[in-house]
Write a protein that holds these residues in place. Structure first.
Motif, short mmCIF file in Angstrom:
data_model
loop_
_atom_site.label_atom_id
_atom_site.label_comp_id
_atom_site.label_asym_id
_atom_site.label_seq_id
_atom_site.Cartn_x
_atom_site.Cartn_y
_atom_site.Cartn_z
N HIS B 118 126.03 -61.72 8.93
CA HIS B 118 125.84 -61.30 10.10
C HIS B 118 126.14 -62.20 11.10
N PHE B 119 126.81 -62.02 12.26
CA PHE B 119 127.13 -63.15 13.25
C PHE B 119 126.39 -62.29 14.70
N VAL B 120 125.67 -63.00 15.06
CA VAL B 120 124.88 -62.66 16.21
C VAL B 120 124.82 -63.95 17.38
N PRO B 121 125.88 -63.89 18.17
CA PRO B 121 126.06 -65.12 19.09
C PRO B 121 124.74 -64.90 19.96
N GLY B 122 124.59 -66.28 20.40
CA GLY B 122 123.29 -66.24 21.37
C GLY B 122 123.60 -67.46 22.53
N HIS B 123 122.83 -67.37 23.53
CA HIS B 123 122.71 -68.57 24.77
C HIS B 123 121.38 -68.67 24.92
N THR B 150 125.05 -58.62 21.43
CA THR B 150 124.95 -57.49 20.57
C THR B 150 126.02 -56.49 20.67
N ASP B 151 126.42 -55.88 19.84
CA ASP B 151 127.27 -54.50 20.10
C ASP B 151 126.97 -53.42 18.81
N ALA B 152 127.77 -52.26 18.67
CA ALA B 152 127.04 -51.43 17.86
C ALA B 152 127.42 -51.79 16.45
N GLY B 153 128.15 -52.66 16.42
CA GLY B 153 128.26 -53.41 14.74
C GLY B 153 127.26 -54.09 14.32
N CYS B 154 126.36 -54.57 15.08
CA CYS B 154 125.37 -55.60 14.62
C CYS B 154 124.33 -54.60 13.61
N GLU B 155 123.90 -55.47 12.77
CA GLU B 155 122.83 -55.01 12.03
C GLU B 155 121.36 -55.19 12.51
N ALA B 156 120.74 -54.21 12.80
CA ALA B 156 119.45 -54.36 13.43
C ALA B 156 118.58 -55.03 13.12
N GLY B 157 118.58 -55.40 11.61
CA GLY B 157 117.52 -56.11 11.01
C GLY B 157 117.93 -57.79 11.54
N ALA B 158 119.16 -58.06 11.47
CA ALA B 158 119.45 -59.44 11.66
C ALA B 158 119.19 -59.71 13.25
N ALA B 160 117.02 -58.42 15.06
CA ALA B 160 115.47 -58.34 15.18
C ALA B 160 114.67 -59.59 14.63
N ASN B 161 115.27 -60.16 13.38
CA ASN B 161 114.92 -61.59 13.13
C ASN B 161 115.31 -62.66 13.98
N LEU B 162 116.31 -62.76 14.61
CA LEU B 162 116.94 -63.70 15.61
C LEU B 162 115.99 -63.63 16.82
N ARG B 163 115.72 -62.26 17.30
CA ARG B 163 114.99 -62.04 18.43
C ARG B 163 113.54 -62.77 17.80
N ALA B 164 113.04 -62.69 16.83
CA ALA B 164 111.58 -63.02 16.53
C ALA B 164 111.70 -64.41 16.75
N LEU B 165 112.56 -65.09 16.14
CA LEU B 165 112.94 -66.68 16.13
C LEU B 165 112.53 -67.21 17.59
N TRP B 166 113.58 -66.73 18.51
CA TRP B 166 113.69 -67.00 19.82
C TRP B 166 112.27 -66.89 20.49
N GLU B 167 111.50 -65.67 20.27
CA GLU B 167 110.21 -65.24 20.82
C GLU B 167 109.44 -66.17 20.50
N GLY B 168 109.51 -66.71 19.09
CA GLY B 168 108.48 -67.50 18.65
C GLY B 168 108.65 -68.81 19.20
N ASN B 172 112.24 -65.44 26.25
CA ASN B 172 112.36 -64.18 26.43
C ASN B 172 113.65 -63.57 26.25
N VAL B 173 113.88 -62.58 25.12
CA VAL B 173 115.17 -62.27 24.61
C VAL B 173 115.79 -61.00 25.58
N GLU B 174 117.05 -61.06 25.97
CA GLU B 174 117.77 -59.80 26.36
C GLU B 174 119.09 -59.62 25.46
#
Ligand code: NAP
Ligand code: NAP
Lengths: 306, 306
Positions: B118-123, B150-158, B160-168, B172-174
């Motif tokens: 899963h590729f989920v780019p971030g900044h 994120t786009d429609a192709g992103c796996e929700a679980g992937a 959610a985990n990355l969001r949890a990491l940044w929030e941890g 604040n994630v958008e």
């Protein structure tokens, strides 16, 4: 410390004059500080905050019997104030100002003043983005520069006293001529402010497109521009109108360089960009070594290191 | 807190990756953090500072068996790293990056990655003007935004985990799309940086004329530009080369407005200047209300109020 002046008159009671009043009191530099401002509101606030010992309704009254008169109004208002106070000035008094532009102030103020007073223009390189009587604080000038505009005609004793006053308030004093001052300040202050105002204006236009995201995500650099561009509109209007020549000269150089970088981006010339960005780092090191800024990242602002 | 990922690989060990390593450790977000950097020097420093649990010599080795791989190198280097690690990625792993430009990274990285990851780019919108492994600190991301692409192709679980990491790590994630990200950042970050670099370059030229006065008297506004323009040249070269379109678009608007103000100065149109400077104040208030900056004057830097 013994008084440098028996009576000081502050004409204008905003950030700069208010800070001077508080600093003079803190260091016992003046026997009495009389102040005045255009509005009754400001005069009342000034008394309440102890920015001066008493206020008068007019600049003429404040200037009467003063040993030092400080013009601390926007640059464009200096000439009219000088005309108003001129007939009331005590022989032997010193008149100074704190305006951000010097050649214009010299030209606007000097013709009004009688030969019996000493005019020594000044400019404290200290300020914040806040203005008005509430913005002042006693330590504003500590470790900041104050530039005095002197030439062969200046009376040495008048300059020495004014220097003692500024040093007493914590400033480091240098003397230079008005033209040179205006060029240096066009580089270090006036053009950067215009550019910051412009960038914030562009973002403000785009805010309508990007909703409030420009504000929300401003921490990435833009935020620092908004601080610079939050300064008083009247003060800055006057600065640009009165330091026109030097500002336009520096702006010309700025757009020239910006176009060169823009072209490098368009043509994908990474080497030119890299070289330019490397060169500009050296000047930052110079500023930190000169003690003009902290090396703490991000101004030490925000979250603290643990 | 329980681990969000069992094994995280940091590719690149500079300001951002180093801060992530320290923050993950501080909050117990990862079972093991493996790191790698181009130079042996950086790898050695990283181990010494505890930015990661162990280092490998190559990105391929670091990525092997990792549940999350973070690309934290300059934007222009992302594609080559992706090509190198692709054959070694564990099926089901997430790949992310922290690059300041997103569309280019998506285009450079995606083609190399197998369908099994899963590729989920971030900044993360957090940084300072310092770089390298010594610059990192655990609280860098606290109360800062992190944008995930994120786009429609992103796996929700992937996601959610990355969001949890940044929030941890305190962010604040958008979520947004890459084009939109690049336009917003062109306004809030990329163009302001280019302008700051340019202004510092102009001052650097003039430094020869005015001796070292530009440095000495920098506190009047210019100093803040030098901080912005002290950032890493490689990083910024890559940003401008890869976010060309949006940067040129915003630069075009900027010069348009600058010319209008320049003209107002030349013709002495005080009203236009005053109105412009008044309008731009509102956006500053917005930023302070949004909690994106302190209202303390001058960033609370320098002499303190008494
Ligand atoms: N702010 C800075 O960073 C900074 C730094 C160095 C030098 N300076 C220079 O210092 C001077 C004062 O700046 P400041 O920041 O202290 O300004 P400020 O806080 O806005 O205060 C200006 C004062 O001048 C009075 N005033 C305004 N327009 C006037 C007019 N047309 N006639 C008579 N009085 C008038 C105001 O009276 P009311 O309150 O009654 O309106 C107020 O008391 C300016 O020349 C500026 O260029 C400013
Ligand atoms: N700095 C910021 O304010 C900020 C904020 C948000 C996002 N970002 C983004 O985060 C990323 C990393 O930035 P940073 O500030 O952490 O940079 P940094 O402190 O300069 O660290 C960069 C790291 O990448 C490695 N590297 C550089 N070029 C490489 C190449 N061609 N191939 C492989 N590795 C290479 C470096 O290795 P060596 O040390 O061995 O040379 C170093 O470990 C960039 O994409 C940047 O756009 C930066």
């Amino acid at each position: 410390m013994s008084h440098v002046y028996e009576r000081v008159a502050l004409i204008g009671l905003g950030l700069i004059a208010g800070s001077m009043g508080l600093a003079m009191k803190a260091h016992g530099l003046a026997g009495e500080v009389v102040g005045t401002a255009r509005s009754k509101d400001t005069r009342d606030v000034a008394v309440g905050l102890g920015l001066c010992d008493r206020v008068t309704e007019t600049a003429a009254e404040a200037a009467k019997d003063a040993d030092l008169v400080v013009l601390a109004v926007p640059v464009g208002a200096m000439g009219a104030i000088a005309a108003e106070i001129a007939p009331h000035l005590k022989p032997g008094a010193t008149v100074t100002d704190v305006g951000s532009v010097k050649k214009h102030v010299v030209e606007a103020v000097s013709p009004h003043l009688p030969d019996t007073v000493h005019f020594v223009p000044g400019h404290p390189l200290a300020g914040t983005e806040h203005s008005g009587p509430h913005a002042g604080f006693a330590t504003l000038f500590e470790n900041r520069w104050c530039l005095l505009i002197t030439d062969a005609g200046c009376e040495a004793g008048a300059v020495a006293n004014l220097r003692a006053l500024w040093e007493g308030m914590g400033a480091n004093v240098e003397e230079m001529d008005a033209d040179h001052h205006d060029l240096v300040l066009a580089v270090t202050s006036h053009t950067p402010h215009l550019i910051a105002y412009t960038m914030v204006g562009v973002a403000d236009d785009l805010r309508r497109v990007t909703d409030s995201e420009v504000i929300k995500y401003s921490a990435a650099g833009f935020r620092d521009f908004t601080r610079i561009a939050a300064s008083d509109p009247t003060m800055w209007r006057d600065v640009f109108l009165t330091n026109k020549e030097a500002t336009l000269e520096i702006l010309g150089r700025f757009t020239e360089e910006l176009f060169a970088l823009q072209r490098a981006i368009r043509t994908g010339d990474g080497e030119q960009l890299f070289d330019y960005f490397t060169r500009t780092r050296a000047i930052r090191r110079g500023i930190i070594e000169a003690g003009q800024d902290t090396e703490a990242p991000d101004f030490g602002r925000g979250t603290s290191r643990k």
